[in-house]
Design an enzyme around this catalytic site. Sequence first.
Site, PDB file in Angstrom:
ATOM      1  N   GLY A 178       0.556  -0.915   0.057  1.00 22.18           N
ATOM      2  CA  GLY A 178      -0.168   0.015   0.432  1.00 22.18           C
ATOM      3  C   GLY A 178       0.644   1.780   0.173  1.00 22.18           C
ATOM      4  O   GLY A 178       1.769   1.524   0.886  1.00 22.18           O
ATOM      5  N   ALA A 181      -0.789   7.634   1.745  1.00 20.79           N
ATOM      6  CA  ALA A 181       0.206   8.655   2.581  1.00 20.79           C
ATOM      7  C   ALA A 181       0.928   7.575   4.284  1.00 20.79           C
ATOM      8  O   ALA A 181       2.186   7.609   4.351  1.00 20.79           O
ATOM      9  CB  ALA A 181      -0.344   9.248   4.025  1.00 20.79           C
ATOM     10  N   VAL A 269      -7.426   2.272   5.693  1.00 21.85           N
ATOM     11  CA  VAL A 269      -7.825   2.799   7.626  1.00 21.85           C
ATOM     12  C   VAL A 269      -9.970   1.711   7.451  1.00 21.85           C
ATOM     13  O   VAL A 269     -10.634   2.516   5.924  1.00 21.85           O
ATOM     14  CB  VAL A 269      -8.155   3.992   7.476  1.00 21.85           C
ATOM     15  CG1 VAL A 269      -8.869   4.004   8.985  1.00 21.85           C
ATOM     16  CG2 VAL A 269      -6.519   4.200   8.120  1.00 21.85           C
ATOM     17  N   ASP A 308     -13.353  10.151  10.237  1.00 13.75           N
ATOM     18  CA  ASP A 308     -13.328   8.509   9.518  1.00 13.75           C
ATOM     19  C   ASP A 308     -14.706   7.391   9.275  1.00 13.75           C
ATOM     20  O   ASP A 308     -14.863   7.341   8.672  1.00 13.75           O
ATOM     21  CB  ASP A 308     -12.710   8.439  10.449  1.00 13.75           C
ATOM     22  CG  ASP A 308     -11.043   8.644  10.650  1.00 13.75           C
ATOM     23  OD1 ASP A 308     -10.373   9.926  10.306  1.00 13.75           O
ATOM     24  OD2 ASP A 308      -9.814   8.042  10.509  1.00 13.75           O
ATOM     25  N   ALA A 316      -6.854  14.096  10.137  1.00 16.06           N
ATOM     26  CA  ALA A 316      -7.545  14.804  11.062  1.00 16.06           C
ATOM     27  C   ALA A 316      -7.982  15.940  11.097  1.00 16.06           C
ATOM     28  O   ALA A 316      -9.092  16.251  11.857  1.00 16.06           O
ATOM     29  CB  ALA A 316      -5.820  14.944  11.974  1.00 16.06           C
ATOM     30  N   HIS A 441      11.866  36.440  -1.086  1.00 15.63           N
ATOM     31  CA  HIS A 441      13.101  35.952  -2.252  1.00 15.63           C
ATOM     32  C   HIS A 441      14.310  35.991  -0.914  1.00 15.63           C
ATOM     33  O   HIS A 441      14.861  37.123  -1.192  1.00 15.63           O
ATOM     34  CB  HIS A 441      13.899  36.421  -3.473  1.00 15.63           C
ATOM     35  CG  HIS A 441      14.217  35.699  -4.426  1.00 15.63           C
ATOM     36  ND1 HIS A 441      15.212  34.719  -4.762  1.00 15.63           N
ATOM     37  CD2 HIS A 441      15.705  36.579  -4.245  1.00 15.63           C
ATOM     38  CE1 HIS A 441      15.990  34.657  -5.193  1.00 15.63           C
ATOM     39  NE2 HIS A 441      16.521  35.496  -5.193  1.00 15.63           N
TER      40      HIS A 441
END
Length: 462
Positions: A178, A181, A269, A308, A316, A441
């Site tokens: 997998g 992330a 998940v 979730d 999160a 810059h």
Amino acid sequence: MEFDVLILGSGPGGYVAAIRASQLGLKTAIVEKENLGGVCLNWGCIPTKALIKSAQVFEYIQHASDYGITVKEASHDFGAIIKRSRDVASGMSKGVQFLMGKNKITVIQGYGKVAPGKKVVVKGEDGKEQTFSAKHIIIATGGRSRELPALKQDGKKIIGYREALSLTGQPKSMVIVGSGAIGVEFAYVYSAMGTRVTLVEYLPRIVPNEDEDISQQLERSFKKKGIAVETGAEVTHVDTSGKGCIVTYKNAKGQHTLECDVVLSAVGVTPNIENIGLEAVGIKTEKGIIATDDYYATNVPGYYAIGDVTKGQALAHVASAEGITCVEKIAGHHPEAIDYNNIPGCTYCSPEIASVGYTEKKAKEAGFEIKVGKFPFSASGKASAAGVKDGFVKVIYDAKYGELLGAHMIGANVTEMIAEIVTARKLETTGHEILKAIHPHPTMSEAVMEATAAAYGEVIHL
């Protein structure tokens, strides 16, 4: 005991919702079966970033000569690195505990289940049950490591993210299944510390949810670091009967095997919606998640769900935003519904990845005529000075109105840079306005302005 708001789960959705509810004058309680802060704080976002920092420091030391510095006999202590990560997580959990006290939130320790009649039944460690009532009950039970039939986790040879954060010894070789992330972050950490890592992805490219250019760049960067990448590959079996593991996978070329010490399953998940009382209350679920409206109310009055366990991205910061929106609506405010197309995604491998909005492919599929600009960090003075020239910034604009449709970045510190794009999109900023906003810059963030200039044919430093 009766509360105005009672929250099941103390992750970044639950504890943030609790604090906001308390700020709004609502008598609030939170139920937690483990440590305050949930998976993110204790076993996810925070401890992984601590490991990544240790890996980065070690990598810097190994390349010290690139910066004109001599370091002799540098080594790492794997146990000390793991301990630091756990200590950071522990400290953050104590911080959440402090916030609960500061905001006069009642913390109820135990395993909670919702029950009919706006009640929550909590079973403590001693096995005794207590029943609590609330006018509003928010389910924020989060998620856990997903398991595949061919990758049953045993916690020793086939592990999930929890075990990857607390191994007692560093494996010499690891196969990570997998490349989202979780997979790519652990691939970077363990590879940087000397583990031989192979990353196996079922889909045709790694980090498959990102823009295709990002996937290609990360694969190139990973291969330069010595991480083997197998895409379009399905793991069919893992033999753990010997000292290590023999991983069998198949791809377009046939069946293959890999030998390793440990297999890390990082295939996503799964929401924690089982055994929390949903059926008893009659709360509706769809495709493994809890169905809600735009303000997180379920089909049963007085019950809500965030994080979730709902349809939004399993991140999160999404859970936190949902928690705040939910309790503000409960308190009678008029919050704006969350725009899920303006949620930034960040991946903290090296190089980092950050993105928001449409990918180039999805913008075209949505029917937009687009302008695309890209600026490589190899042309950035700050990136050259810092020795981090891998990567680029890519921006996508609507050609007709100049709307900033999306941005995709890969490189050092891009997870800090993406907030500019999120804010700009929230304010409906156009390409012309980004181009004429003077960027300092030398900075990495100049690449946003330069990429925009490239989209409009005005780039200076390419």
